[in-house]
Design an enzyme around this catalytic site. Sequence first.
Site, PDB file in Angstrom:
ATOM      1  N   ASP A   1       0.890  -1.151   0.000  1.00  0.00           N
ATOM      2  CA  ASP A   1       0.000   0.000   0.000  1.00  0.00           C
ATOM      3  C   ASP A   1       0.941   1.216   0.000  1.00  0.00           C
ATOM      4  O   ASP A   1       2.141   1.076   0.285  1.00  0.00           O
ATOM      5  CB  ASP A   1      -0.864  -0.047   1.259  1.00  0.00           C
ATOM      6  CG  ASP A   1      -1.677   1.209   1.449  1.00  0.00           C
ATOM      7  OD1 ASP A   1      -2.271   1.690   0.471  1.00  0.00           O
ATOM      8  OD2 ASP A   1      -1.711   1.724   2.586  1.00  0.00           O
TER       9      ASP A   1
ATOM     10  N   ASP B   1      -0.081   5.040   1.000  1.00  0.00           N
ATOM     11  CA  ASP B   1      -0.330   5.989   2.091  1.00  0.00           C
ATOM     12  C   ASP B   1      -0.277   5.270   3.443  1.00  0.00           C
ATOM     13  O   ASP B   1      -1.071   4.369   3.692  1.00  0.00           O
ATOM     14  CB  ASP B   1      -1.711   6.638   1.910  1.00  0.00           C
ATOM     15  CG  ASP B   1      -1.785   7.465   0.634  1.00  0.00           C
ATOM     16  OD1 ASP B   1      -1.115   8.492   0.568  1.00  0.00           O
ATOM     17  OD2 ASP B   1      -2.500   7.059  -0.299  1.00  0.00           O
TER      18      ASP B   1
HETATM   19  C1  G6P Z   1      -5.497   6.055   0.173  1.00  0.00           C
HETATM   20  C2  G6P Z   1      -5.644   6.805   1.487  1.00  0.00           C
HETATM   21  C3  G6P Z   1      -7.050   7.346   1.635  1.00  0.00           C
HETATM   22  C4  G6P Z   1      -7.437   8.155   0.396  1.00  0.00           C
HETATM   23  C5  G6P Z   1      -7.357   7.289  -0.829  1.00  0.00           C
HETATM   24  C6  G6P Z   1      -7.726   8.028  -2.109  1.00  0.00           C
HETATM   25  O1  G6P Z   1      -6.145   4.852   0.282  1.00  0.00           O
HETATM   26  O2  G6P Z   1      -5.353   5.962   2.589  1.00  0.00           O
HETATM   27  O3  G6P Z   1      -7.103   8.142   2.797  1.00  0.00           O
HETATM   28  O4  G6P Z   1      -8.751   8.672   0.544  1.00  0.00           O
HETATM   29  O5  G6P Z   1      -6.024   6.783  -0.936  1.00  0.00           O
HETATM   30  O6  G6P Z   1      -6.724   8.961  -2.387  1.00  0.00           O
HETATM   31  P1  G6P Z   1      -6.777  10.057  -3.505  1.00  0.00           P
HETATM   32  O7  G6P Z   1      -5.362  10.580  -3.549  1.00  0.00           O
HETATM   33  O8  G6P Z   1      -7.167   9.405  -4.787  1.00  0.00           O
HETATM   34  O9  G6P Z   1      -7.770  11.080  -3.064  1.00  0.00           O
HETATM   35 MG    MG Z   2      -2.757   3.077   3.684  1.00  0.00          MG
END
Ligand code: G6P
Ligand code: MG
Length: 216
Positions: free
Chosen positions: A9, A11
Site C-alpha cells: 500500500d 499511504d
Molecule cells: C489512500 C488513502 C485514503 C485516500 C485514498 C484516495 O487509500 O489511505 O485516505 O482517501 O487513498 O486517495 P486520492 O489521492 O485518490 O484522493
Molecule cells: Mg494506507
Amino acid sequence: MKTKAVIFDLDGVIVDTAKFHFMAWKALSDELGLFFDEAVNERLKGVSRMKSFEIILEVNGAQDRFTEEEKEEYIKKKNDLYVSFVKTLTPEDMLPGVAAFIGRARAAGIKTAVASVSKNAPLVLECLRAADMFDYVADAAKVEKSKPAPDIFLVCAEALGVAPADCIGVEDAQAGIEAIKAAGMFSVGINVTVTSVEPDVHLKSTSELDFEKIVK
Ligand code: G6P
Ligand code: MG
C-alpha cells in the site's frame, strides 16, 4: 510459501500522507460547517476520495445535503489542496526501513508493486523519487472495486505474473488487510488501529520491516 512478490500500500506504508489528507479534509469540512476530527480521518484510510467524503457527510447526518455535482466539486477542491501538500514531499519523507526492505527484496529477485486506491499515487512516488523501486504500480482509476475488495492486490499479482499465494501484502488500514486476506496473500500490518481481522504479522512501524524475519 515461496515469496515471489511484495505488494505495498502507499499511504501510511511508504509515506505518511494521512496528515495531508487530514488537513485537506479539515479545511473543506470547516468551510462547509461539517464536524471532522482525527477519529473520522482514521476511518478514511484506504477508502476512495468520494467514499471518504460520503463518510464525513454520514458522520454529520448530511448524506442528502449536496447533489452529486456539488460533491464532485468539493472533492476536487479537497484534492487540489491535498496535491499542494504532496508537492512538498521529498525522498527524505519515505518512512524508515522501507527503501532498505525493498532493496533487499529486489536483490533477492523478488518483485515489488504498489496497490494504492489513491489516484495521486504516481505523483506521490514521483515526489519521493521512488517510482523506479517498483516493477508495477496499479492504476487506481482502472480498478473499480476498492479495498476491502481484493481486486487491486490481484491486479498487481497478475501484472507481476505471480500467484497470489506467493505474494506478501503490506498495509496500514483495516480495509487493506481485509483486501490482502481476500486475495489469498500473506498479510503484514503496519500499526493497524482497527483490527476486526488480524494481519498474519503485525508491526508497530515500518522500521520493524525486517526482510529475514518476514520473507519466507
Ligand atoms: C489512500 C488513502 C485514503 C485516500 C485514498 C484516495 O487509500 O489511505 O485516505 O482517501 O487513498 O486517495 P486520492 O489521492 O485518490 O484522493
Ligand atoms: Mg494506507
